[in-house]
Design a protein around this motif. Sequence first.
Motif, PDB file in Angstrom:
ATOM      1  N   LEU A   1       4.164  -0.105  -3.057  1.00 32.40           N
ATOM      2  CA  LEU A   1       4.577  -1.135  -4.014  1.00 32.40           C
ATOM      3  C   LEU A   1       3.478  -2.188  -4.195  1.00 32.40           C
ATOM      4  O   LEU A   1       3.176  -2.591  -5.323  1.00 32.40           O
ATOM      5  CB  LEU A   1       5.874  -1.799  -3.552  1.00 32.40           C
ATOM      6  N   ILE A   2       2.887  -2.610  -3.095  1.00 30.63           N
ATOM      7  CA  ILE A   2       1.812  -3.608  -3.174  1.00 30.63           C
ATOM      8  C   ILE A   2       0.626  -3.033  -3.952  1.00 30.63           C
ATOM      9  O   ILE A   2       0.034  -3.718  -4.792  1.00 30.63           O
ATOM     10  CB  ILE A   2       1.389  -4.089  -1.766  1.00 30.63           C
ATOM     11  N   GLN A   3       0.304  -1.782  -3.696  1.00 24.43           N
ATOM     12  CA  GLN A   3      -0.775  -1.122  -4.444  1.00 24.43           C
ATOM     13  C   GLN A   3      -0.454  -1.099  -5.940  1.00 24.43           C
ATOM     14  O   GLN A   3      -1.331  -1.316  -6.775  1.00 24.43           O
ATOM     15  CB  GLN A   3      -1.003   0.305  -3.935  1.00 24.43           C
ATOM     16  N   THR A   4       0.784  -0.852  -6.265  1.00 23.80           N
ATOM     17  CA  THR A   4       1.206  -0.784  -7.666  1.00 23.80           C
ATOM     18  C   THR A   4       1.027  -2.131  -8.369  1.00 23.80           C
ATOM     19  O   THR A   4       0.626  -2.177  -9.533  1.00 23.80           O
ATOM     20  CB  THR A   4       2.694  -0.358  -7.755  1.00 23.80           C
ATOM     21  N   TYR A   5       1.310  -3.203  -7.663  1.00 23.00           N
ATOM     22  CA  TYR A   5       1.301  -4.524  -8.289  1.00 23.00           C
ATOM     23  C   TYR A   5       0.125  -5.405  -7.900  1.00 23.00           C
ATOM     24  O   TYR A   5       0.089  -6.582  -8.270  1.00 23.00           O
ATOM     25  CB  TYR A   5       2.624  -5.246  -7.992  1.00 23.00           C
ATOM     26  N   LYS A   6      -0.868  -4.859  -7.212  1.00 19.66           N
ATOM     27  CA  LYS A   6      -1.973  -5.711  -6.742  1.00 19.66           C
ATOM     28  C   LYS A   6      -2.770  -6.318  -7.892  1.00 19.66           C
ATOM     29  O   LYS A   6      -3.218  -7.458  -7.796  1.00 19.66           O
ATOM     30  CB  LYS A   6      -2.874  -4.951  -5.772  1.00 19.66           C
ATOM     31  N   VAL A   7      -2.918  -5.597  -9.002  1.00 22.40           N
ATOM     32  CA  VAL A   7      -3.655  -6.145 -10.144  1.00 22.40           C
ATOM     33  C   VAL A   7      -2.882  -7.315 -10.757  1.00 22.40           C
ATOM     34  O   VAL A   7      -3.473  -8.351 -11.082  1.00 22.40           O
ATOM     35  CB  VAL A   7      -3.944  -5.045 -11.196  1.00 22.40           C
ATOM     36  N   ASP A   8      -1.571  -7.169 -10.885  1.00 16.18           N
ATOM     37  CA  ASP A   8      -0.744  -8.269 -11.406  1.00 16.18           C
ATOM     38  C   ASP A   8      -0.824  -9.490 -10.500  1.00 16.18           C
ATOM     39  O   ASP A   8      -0.923 -10.624 -10.972  1.00 16.18           O
ATOM     40  CB  ASP A   8       0.719  -7.827 -11.544  1.00 16.18           C
ATOM     41  N   LEU A   9      -0.781  -9.248  -9.205  1.00 16.06           N
ATOM     42  CA  LEU A   9      -0.892 -10.351  -8.246  1.00 16.06           C
ATOM     43  C   LEU A   9      -2.252 -11.032  -8.366  1.00 16.06           C
ATOM     44  O   LEU A   9      -2.350 -12.260  -8.372  1.00 16.06           O
ATOM     45  CB  LEU A   9      -0.682  -9.842  -6.814  1.00 16.06           C
ATOM     46  N   TYR A  10      -3.290 -10.220  -8.472  1.00 14.07           N
ATOM     47  CA  TYR A  10      -4.647 -10.766  -8.563  1.00 14.07           C
ATOM     48  C   TYR A  10      -4.811 -11.605  -9.836  1.00 14.07           C
ATOM     49  O   TYR A  10      -5.336 -12.720  -9.784  1.00 14.07           O
ATOM     50  CB  TYR A  10      -5.672  -9.629  -8.536  1.00 14.07           C
ATOM     51  N   LYS A  11      -4.336 -11.089 -10.962  1.00 17.23           N
ATOM     52  CA  LYS A  11      -4.456 -11.833 -12.222  1.00 17.23           C
ATOM     53  C   LYS A  11      -3.693 -13.153 -12.151  1.00 17.23           C
ATOM     54  O   LYS A  11      -4.176 -14.177 -12.636  1.00 17.23           O
ATOM     55  CB  LYS A  11      -3.926 -10.993 -13.390  1.00 17.23           C
ATOM     56  N   THR A  12      -2.527 -13.116 -11.561  1.00 17.17           N
ATOM     57  CA  THR A  12      -1.732 -14.343 -11.435  1.00 17.17           C
ATOM     58  C   THR A  12      -2.457 -15.353 -10.553  1.00 17.17           C
ATOM     59  O   THR A  12      -2.590 -16.521 -10.920  1.00 17.17           O
ATOM     60  CB  THR A  12      -0.337 -14.021 -10.858  1.00 17.17           C
ATOM     61  N   ALA A  13      -2.931 -14.889  -9.411  1.00 13.75           N
ATOM     62  CA  ALA A  13      -3.642 -15.788  -8.486  1.00 13.75           C
ATOM     63  C   ALA A  13      -4.896 -16.351  -9.136  1.00 13.75           C
ATOM     64  O   ALA A  13      -5.179 -17.550  -9.042  1.00 13.75           O
ATOM     65  CB  ALA A  13      -3.991 -15.044  -7.198  1.00 13.75           C
ATOM     66  N   LEU A  14      -5.641 -15.508  -9.811  1.00 17.22           N
ATOM     67  CA  LEU A  14      -6.884 -15.951 -10.443  1.00 17.22           C
ATOM     68  C   LEU A  14      -6.608 -16.956 -11.559  1.00 17.22           C
ATOM     69  O   LEU A  14      -7.353 -17.924 -11.726  1.00 17.22           O
ATOM     70  CB  LEU A  14      -7.648 -14.739 -10.977  1.00 17.22           C
ATOM     71  N   SER A  15      -5.519 -16.749 -12.290  1.00 13.26           N
ATOM     72  CA  SER A  15      -5.203 -17.676 -13.377  1.00 13.26           C
ATOM     73  C   SER A  15      -4.840 -19.063 -12.848  1.00 13.26           C
ATOM     74  O   SER A  15      -5.118 -20.064 -13.495  1.00 13.26           O
ATOM     75  CB  SER A  15      -4.071 -17.130 -14.242  1.00 13.26           C
ATOM     76  N   PHE A  16      -4.232 -19.114 -11.683  1.00 12.26           N
ATOM     77  CA  PHE A  16      -3.882 -20.405 -11.089  1.00 12.26           C
ATOM     78  C   PHE A  16      -5.057 -21.009 -10.333  1.00 12.26           C
ATOM     79  O   PHE A  16      -5.371 -22.179 -10.492  1.00 12.26           O
ATOM     80  CB  PHE A  16      -2.701 -20.258 -10.118  1.00 12.26           C
ATOM     81  N   LEU A  17      -5.688 -20.222  -9.490  1.00  9.63           N
ATOM     82  CA  LEU A  17      -6.679 -20.752  -8.556  1.00  9.63           C
ATOM     83  C   LEU A  17      -8.100 -20.762  -9.108  1.00  9.63           C
ATOM     84  O   LEU A  17      -8.948 -21.503  -8.627  1.00  9.63           O
ATOM     85  CB  LEU A  17      -6.626 -19.949  -7.245  1.00  9.63           C
ATOM     86  N   ARG A  18      -8.364 -19.901 -10.081  1.00 13.05           N
ATOM     87  CA  ARG A  18      -9.677 -19.833 -10.743  1.00 13.05           C
ATOM     88  C   ARG A  18     -10.832 -19.618  -9.765  1.00 13.05           C
ATOM     89  O   ARG A  18     -11.927 -20.131  -9.949  1.00 13.05           O
ATOM     90  CB  ARG A  18      -9.939 -21.085 -11.574  1.00 13.05           C
ATOM     91  N   ASN A  19     -10.575 -18.875  -8.717  1.00 11.85           N
ATOM     92  CA  ASN A  19     -11.602 -18.603  -7.712  1.00 11.85           C
ATOM     93  C   ASN A  19     -11.295 -17.233  -7.106  1.00 11.85           C
ATOM     94  O   ASN A  19     -10.197 -17.022  -6.586  1.00 11.85           O
ATOM     95  CB  ASN A  19     -11.567 -19.704  -6.646  1.00 11.85           C
ATOM     96  N   GLU A  20     -12.263 -16.334  -7.184  1.00 12.53           N
ATOM     97  CA  GLU A  20     -12.026 -14.961  -6.747  1.00 12.53           C
ATOM     98  C   GLU A  20     -11.667 -14.874  -5.263  1.00 12.53           C
ATOM     99  O   GLU A  20     -10.745 -14.159  -4.880  1.00 12.53           O
ATOM    100  CB  GLU A  20     -13.266 -14.116  -7.039  1.00 12.53           C
ATOM    101  N   GLU A  21     -12.387 -15.605  -4.433  1.00 15.60           N
ATOM    102  CA  GLU A  21     -12.107 -15.570  -2.995  1.00 15.60           C
ATOM    103  C   GLU A  21     -10.705 -16.092  -2.684  1.00 15.60           C
ATOM    104  O   GLU A  21      -9.982 -15.521  -1.877  1.00 15.60           O
ATOM    105  CB  GLU A  21     -13.150 -16.381  -2.221  1.00 15.60           C
ATOM    106  N   GLU A  22     -10.352 -17.194  -3.322  1.00 15.66           N
ATOM    107  CA  GLU A  22      -9.017 -17.760  -3.108  1.00 15.66           C
ATOM    108  C   GLU A  22      -7.937 -16.825  -3.628  1.00 15.66           C
ATOM    109  O   GLU A  22      -6.861 -16.719  -3.029  1.00 15.66           O
ATOM    110  CB  GLU A  22      -8.902 -19.127  -3.788  1.00 15.66           C
ATOM    111  N   ALA A  23      -8.216 -16.128  -4.731  1.00 15.22           N
ATOM    112  CA  ALA A  23      -7.246 -15.179  -5.283  1.00 15.22           C
ATOM    113  C   ALA A  23      -7.038 -14.015  -4.312  1.00 15.22           C
ATOM    114  O   ALA A  23      -5.896 -13.581  -4.099  1.00 15.22           O
ATOM    115  CB  ALA A  23      -7.716 -14.663  -6.644  1.00 15.22           C
ATOM    116  N   LEU A  24      -8.109 -13.519  -3.732  1.00 13.84           N
ATOM    117  CA  LEU A  24      -7.993 -12.428  -2.762  1.00 13.84           C
ATOM    118  C   LEU A  24      -7.235 -12.881  -1.513  1.00 13.84           C
ATOM    119  O   LEU A  24      -6.410 -12.144  -0.974  1.00 13.84           O
ATOM    120  CB  LEU A  24      -9.377 -11.883  -2.400  1.00 13.84           C
ATOM    121  N   GLU A  25      -7.513 -14.092  -1.085  1.00 13.60           N
ATOM    122  CA  GLU A  25      -6.792 -14.653   0.063  1.00 13.60           C
ATOM    123  C   GLU A  25      -5.299 -14.804  -0.271  1.00 13.60           C
ATOM    124  O   GLU A  25      -4.426 -14.538   0.566  1.00 13.60           O
ATOM    125  CB  GLU A  25      -7.389 -16.005   0.435  1.00 13.60           C
ATOM    126  N   ALA A  26      -5.023 -15.212  -1.505  1.00 20.27           N
ATOM    127  CA  ALA A  26      -3.639 -15.371  -1.947  1.00 20.27           C
ATOM    128  C   ALA A  26      -2.901 -14.033  -1.901  1.00 20.27           C
ATOM    129  O   ALA A  26      -1.741 -13.971  -1.491  1.00 20.27           O
ATOM    130  CB  ALA A  26      -3.594 -15.952  -3.362  1.00 20.27           C
TER     131      ALA A  26
END
Length: 173
Positions: free
Chosen positions: A21-46
């Motif tokens: 499930l996480i694999q299925t939605y990891k791109v959605d999670l990443y896009k959401t995190a990146l849109s809020f945090l605007r930092n790739e490292e922070e998005a990956l940590e999120a």
Amino acid sequence: MDTEQLVKKAIKGNDDAFLQLIQTYKVDLYKTALSFLRNEEEALEAIQEVTYRAYKGIRKLKEVSYFKTWLIRIMINYCNDQLKKQKRVVINEEVLKSIGVSENHSELELKDVMLGLDDRSREILTLKYFHDLKIKDIAETMQCPEGTVKTWLNKALKALREKLEEKGGNLNV
């Protein structure tokens, strides 16, 4: 195997199903995190933190069909917490133009104004203008009716406009 079956297995404690499930939605999670945090490292940590939180809380999920919404909601809450800690909102020129901020507003002014808004208003504006989500998707993410999202968006834009006008400018939305 469809998503709902995977969710049911994950709720029962199947780690492989949860990882799928996480694999299925990891791109959605990443896009959401990146849109809020605007930092790739922070998005990956999120993503790591949200995966952990979802794993710990999967048994509390009541409606199997809302797994994605539930997961994105965890991400939004995490990102909002991070932004509160950092006391920052990142805004770029494209976003400024998309919400119609006039040229005489500095990026810093808009950041200050956004920080002065309540969490819901900041979240709605971020989802709509930073993440480019449709009203329908925002409603699904926030688990509320589309009409409510429209009302909240109008109120958020009005509050943003009022705060900008207090600073001596206007919002062209």
